[in-house]
Design an enzyme around this catalytic site. Structure first.
Site, PDB file in Angstrom:
ATOM      1  N   GLU A   1       0.789  -1.223   0.000  1.00 20.31           N
ATOM      2  CA  GLU A   1       0.000   0.000   0.000  1.00 20.31           C
ATOM      3  C   GLU A   1       0.828   1.284   0.000  1.00 20.31           C
ATOM      4  O   GLU A   1       0.850   2.034   0.992  1.00 20.31           O
ATOM      5  CB  GLU A   1      -0.991  -0.028   1.183  1.00 20.31           C
TER       6      GLU A   1
ATOM      7  N   GLU B   1      -5.281  -8.626  -0.256  1.00 23.47           N
ATOM      8  CA  GLU B   1      -6.044  -8.319   0.966  1.00 23.47           C
ATOM      9  C   GLU B   1      -7.491  -8.055   0.604  1.00 23.47           C
ATOM     10  O   GLU B   1      -7.773  -7.261  -0.305  1.00 23.47           O
ATOM     11  CB  GLU B   1      -5.529  -7.054   1.673  1.00 23.47           C
TER      12      GLU B   1
HETATM   13  O1  IFM Z   1      -4.968  -3.575   8.681  1.00 24.09           O
HETATM   14  C1  IFM Z   1      -4.808  -2.999   7.421  1.00 24.09           C
HETATM   15  C2  IFM Z   1      -3.557  -3.505   6.760  1.00 24.09           C
HETATM   16  O2  IFM Z   1      -2.420  -3.267   7.523  1.00 24.09           O
HETATM   17  C3  IFM Z   1      -3.366  -2.845   5.428  1.00 24.09           C
HETATM   18  N1  IFM Z   1      -4.556  -2.905   4.617  1.00 24.09           N
HETATM   19  C4  IFM Z   1      -5.800  -2.572   5.231  1.00 24.09           C
HETATM   20  C5  IFM Z   1      -5.988  -3.298   6.534  1.00 24.09           C
HETATM   21  C6  IFM Z   1      -7.321  -2.923   7.177  1.00 24.09           C
HETATM   22  O3  IFM Z   1      -7.362  -1.560   7.405  1.00 24.09           O
END
Ligand code: IFM
Length: 455
Positions: free
Chosen positions: A166, A358
């Site tokens: 990210e 994710e």
């Molecule tokens: O917990 C976070 C993660 O570290 C990065 N992506 C989003 C998740 C939820 O907010």
């Protein structure tokens, strides 16, 4: 309704990150990261909570891997903690820190679980922050050193590498919005940070390949697609700007398209690029566009944009959808957003391979008297998003795997422990783990490699 079958070889995984689960923040030679500093600063995180202990995974990892194996999890996406391996960001390896990940990788392979290793999930050593952090170009080479050290040691066993988690969060959320460490609110610095994160990605790719010739290397941006509230030109333009800010500023360079010209003009007009793109040196854009084997998609929700609001303030441009369901993060459940993204990455960007690195949701369901956690809302959420993935695959998108965020409840950054994203419930007092109903449901998805219509 019919069952939705996934392709043979589709990989089903779970994801976590080091700071969110490991604890042991000052053990075995680990030095402080920007998150230790941030979380230990009063007022920065909810109830002053930090990752000092978190899920104590640094000690309990064998038990956690056993639990993963018992659910049939096929792949585990985890991150390494930079200051455990290279304390203070130097070149001196802390063997105890590196040994931890060596054992973790062996433990995964011994259980038949494929490791997906993320090099950077936000743990910049504080010493490097003190030298300027990501807005400073020298940080790029420090990251490449980390990539070199880790891939030299683990490249014989880890096949799948993710440089950055990210980049929007590392740069904008941390240096412009100010909600994440180091908590700055400085547009020009944030845009420089973004460039250096991207550059460090591009430089690390060939280093990892050199150390691990069989490796596949990618990056995992967070994608929050924007949709206009109405078809009015103002709303359409607002969605376009959000898309440029959140997605195209990162994705276009990664896929060899330079920074988007409309956003360069927008940022210039806003005064966010006081010296233009003078921090971009010759060759940088080619470096950033190093061919990757896959792109990781982190997606949870979408934004609905209104031009009227955008005129007020960038961060409040989104409006809510009264007819939608929202998770406890106040994020709209919008599975079509993931479907649209996968198509876009395939058709528009030509991504060679895609993993959903994710996807998941925060719901605070607790443990009942029988030790069960009935998190039906999570099952519904996951089912809908996975169905979107299945539909994108049928359209031709090369999606090779899916990782639930998260394996277990963990530290949600500035929100502390208030948000439970796990398919495993963690009792933070006792550190006991309880598989939620969603974990048992996920086990069945994995076993059948399909989504059952009745679930
Ligand atoms: O917990 C976070 C993660 O570290 C990065 N992506 C989003 C998740 C939820 O907010």
């Amino acid at each position: 309704m019919v069952d939705l079958q996934f392709p043979d070889g589709f990989i089903w995984g779970v994801a976590t990150s080091a700071y969110q689960i490991e604890g042991s923040w000052n053990e075995d030679g680990r030095s402080p990261s920007i998150w230790d500093t941030f979380a230990h600063t009063p007022g920065k995180t909810r109830n002053g909570e930090s990752g000092d202990i978190a899920c104590d995974h640094y000690h309990r990892w064998p038990e956690d891997l056993d639990l993963m194996a018992s659910l049939g999890i096929q792949a585990y996406r985890f991150s390494v903690s930079w200051p455990r391996i290279l304390p203070n960001g130097g070149k001196q390896i802390n063997e105890k820190g590196l040994d931890h990940y060596d054992r973790l990788v062996d433990g995964l392979l011994a259980r038949g679980i494929r490791p997906f290793l993320t090099l950077y999930h936000w743990e910049l050593p504080q010493t490097l922050q003190d030298q300027g952090g990501w807005p400073e170009r020298d940080t790029v080479q420090h990251f490449v050193d980390l990539a070199d050290v880790v891939s030299r040691r683990l490249g014989d066993r880890v096949h799948d590498w993710i440089t950055h988690n990210e980049p929007w969060c590392t740069s904008m959320l941390s240096h412009q919005v100010g909600l994440h460490a180091p908590g700055w609110q400085d547009w020009p610095a944030a845009l420089q940070a973004a460039h250096h994160v991207l550059l460090s990605h591009g430089l690390a790719v060939p280093v990892i390949r050199a150390n691990a010739p069989e490796a596949e290397v990618g990056i995992a941006p967070n994608y929050e697609p924007a949709y206009p509230h109405t078809n009015s030109p103002e709303d359409v333009q607002a969605a376009r700007i959000w898309d440029g800010y959140y997605i195209r500023w990162f994705n276009d360079p990664i896929f060899g398209r330079h920074y988007p010209a409309d956003m360069v003009a927008y940022y210039t007009q806003k005064g966010y690029l006081p010296h233009g793109l003078d921090y971009v040196q010759d060759g940088d854009m080619e470096t950033i566009a190093a061919p990757i084997d896959f792109v990781g998609v982190n997606n949870y929700t979408r934004q609905i944009m209104s031009g009227k609001v955008l005129l007020d303030e960038f961060q409040t441009a989104a409006i809510s959808n009264p007819s939608a369901e929202y998770t406890e993060m106040n994020w709209e459940v919008y599975p079509d957003g993931l479907y649209d993204l996968l198509n876009r990455l395939h058709f528009h960007y030509g991504a060679p391979k895609i993993y959903v690195t994710e996807n998941g949701c925060s719901y605070g369901d607790g443990v009942d008297g029988n030790g069960r956690v009935h998190d039906n809302r999570r099952i519904n959420y996951l089912h809908q998003y996975m169905a979107g993935v299945n539909r994108a695959i049928r359209n031709g998108a090369p999606v090779a795997g899916y990782f639930v965020w998260s394996f277990m409840d963990n530290y949600e950054w500035s929100l502390g422990y208030s948000q439970r994203f796990g398919i495993i419930y963690v009792d933070y007092q006792t550190q006991k783990r309880y598989p939620k109903d969603s974990a048992l449901w996920y086990r069945d998805v994995i076993t059948s490699n399909s989504l059952k219509s009745e679930s």
